[in-house]
Scaffold this motif. Structure first.
Motif, short mmCIF file in Angstrom:
data_model
loop_
_atom_site.label_atom_id
_atom_site.label_comp_id
_atom_site.label_asym_id
_atom_site.label_seq_id
_atom_site.Cartn_x
_atom_site.Cartn_y
_atom_site.Cartn_z
N LEU A 236 20.05 63.61 -0.24
CA LEU A 236 19.77 62.23 -0.01
C LEU A 236 18.17 61.96 0.30
O LEU A 236 17.49 62.57 0.93
CB LEU A 236 20.33 61.88 1.29
CG LEU A 236 20.68 60.17 1.79
CD1 LEU A 236 21.21 59.36 0.48
CD2 LEU A 236 21.31 59.75 2.95
N MET A 237 17.85 60.96 -0.49
CA MET A 237 16.35 60.29 -0.51
C MET A 237 16.20 58.85 -0.48
O MET A 237 17.46 58.12 -0.91
CB MET A 237 15.70 60.82 -1.75
CG MET A 237 15.34 62.42 -1.92
SD MET A 237 14.50 63.03 -3.38
CE MET A 237 15.78 63.03 -4.51
N TRP A 238 15.22 58.51 0.26
CA TRP A 238 15.06 56.97 0.31
C TRP A 238 13.63 56.80 0.33
O TRP A 238 12.72 57.56 0.65
CB TRP A 238 15.74 56.56 1.79
CG TRP A 238 15.32 57.37 2.92
CD1 TRP A 238 14.09 56.54 3.91
CD2 TRP A 238 15.46 58.50 3.67
NE1 TRP A 238 13.85 57.37 4.71
CE2 TRP A 238 14.67 58.71 4.67
CE3 TRP A 238 16.41 59.34 3.26
CZ2 TRP A 238 14.94 59.75 5.51
CZ3 TRP A 238 16.31 60.62 4.03
CH2 TRP A 238 15.68 60.69 5.06
N ILE A 239 13.29 55.55 -0.14
CA ILE A 239 11.81 54.95 -0.24
C ILE A 239 11.86 53.53 0.48
O ILE A 239 12.78 52.65 0.14
CB ILE A 239 11.57 55.07 -1.58
CG1 ILE A 239 11.57 56.59 -2.28
CG2 ILE A 239 10.17 54.13 -1.67
CD1 ILE A 239 11.22 56.40 -3.99
N THR A 240 10.96 53.36 1.26
CA THR A 240 10.95 52.03 2.13
C THR A 240 9.88 51.13 1.15
O THR A 240 9.24 51.56 0.44
CB THR A 240 10.44 52.12 3.42
OG1 THR A 240 9.20 52.66 3.39
CG2 THR A 240 11.19 53.21 4.18
#
Ligand SMILES: [Mn+2]
Length: 342
Positions: A236-240
């Motif tokens: 799981l990856m996320w970018i704000t």
């Protein structure tokens, strides 16, 4: 719905045509659109390519890219509306759901000209007059190549078109390693190389043309925005929004990041969450035979290919999207366990 073979005779010199493709257009979208434009121009048609959002910097070398009209540009917008009003044909390339046009969707829907879909995505919507659609094709560029062959116009595939077609085929197959890479893909590419297409130069233009900010951005995501959930074999990856500002992220900069998640041993799928002002954009990738398109459509208003899908979650809350994931992941546990043992 009519057969695409009947279309060739209608593409007469002087016919006004618009080619369009999906929001956030990738190399297959732009490559197929520009190659198709080049072909139609050779047939003597009047052709413009219009896109719902900006063309990424690493695609701007393609022949004709400087003439593309972007619907998000207020000056272009007016030109696009009148082009769509006048077009006898609107070619819809590399998408088959009108919502993928975002702001341009309504304009294309009400355009009086005949619609032609050339695409390889699953579950095409029934809105066009002509379809050249095959989900077994790895890219729309491959379909453009095949259609031009079917119409007996191989000699019209020149170097500029060949470079565009190669770009889309290369990126949509993940540089010839995704499961969609058939023998036919290699046959098409072999023909393009025979025609003189410089595959090495294209690879460098597409992949080795990053700004240093882009690499630092990638490093930041891999170091600080990635988690591996072993029980779900999921990365799981996320970018704000803040991350994107901090690293001066440009259109196309998040492209491909989701694929890194599959490099972890044991990972069978990877999800990237990107915070946008209007919601969370999700990208899904998986290894064979695990299908992510169903997961994307069931829980995140999305869909796509079996191993490469997209989705969205509103409101624009990363925590909200993660909570939703935590809720639905257990429902997939048996399928995950089935696949990991294959
Ligand atoms: Mn494509």
């Amino acid at each position: 719905m009519s057969s695409i073979s009947a279309l060739r005779a209608q593409l007469r010199p002087g016919t006004k045509v618009v080619i369009t493709t999906h929001f956030n257009p990738d190399s297959d979208a732009i490559g197929s659109s520009l190659a198709w434009q080049n072909y139609l121009l050779q047939l003597g048609l009047e052709v413009r390519v219009v896109v719902p959002s900006a063309v990424a910097a690493n695609l701007q070398w393609m022949d004709g890219a400087d003439q593309i009209l972007n619907f998000e540009d207020t000056v272009h917008k007016i030109a696009i509306e009148s082009l769509l009003q006048d077009a006898e044909f609107v070619f819809c390339l590399d998408f088959s759901g009108l919502q993928r046009l975002h702001g341009l969707s309504h304009r294309v829907t009400i355009a009086p000209g005949k619609k032609v879909v050339i695409d390889h995505h699953l579950n095409p919507e029934d809105f066009a007059d002509y379809y050249y659609h095959r989900t077994t094709a790895a890219s729309t560029c491959e379909l453009i190549y095949d259609l031009i062959q079917e119409w007996g116009d191989d000699e019209k595939i020149n170097l500029e078109m060949g470079a565009c077609l190669y770009s889309g085929i290369m990126t949509d197959t993940g540089s010839f390693r995704h499961p969609n890479t058939t023998a036919h893909v290699h046959e098409v590419v072999a023909r393009l190389i025979q025609k003189g297409v410089n595959t090495n130069a294209i690879h460098r233009r597409i992949f080795d043309s990053a700004h240093i900010d882009r690499l630092r951005f990638l490093g930041h995501v891999l170091a600080n925005r990635m988690e591996y959930l072993p029980e779900y074999h999921l990365t799981l990856m996320w970018i704000t929004e803040e991350d994107q500002k901090q690293f001066n992220s440009q259109a196309g900069d998040t492209e491909g990041i989701v694929n890194y998640g599959l490099q972890i041993a044991g990972s069978i799928w990877s999800i990237l969450l990107i915070q946008r002002p209007d919601g969370i954009k999700l990208s899904f990738r998986s290894i064979e035979p695990f299908a992510v398109n169903e997961f994307a459509s069931q829980y995140f208003e999305g869909g796509g290919h079996k191993n490469a899908s997209g989705g969205r979650f509103s409101p624009s809350s990363l925590d909200g999207a993660k909570e939703k994931l935590q809720e639905v992941l257990p429902l997939y546990l048996s399928e995950i366990n089935r696949v990991k043992n294959l």
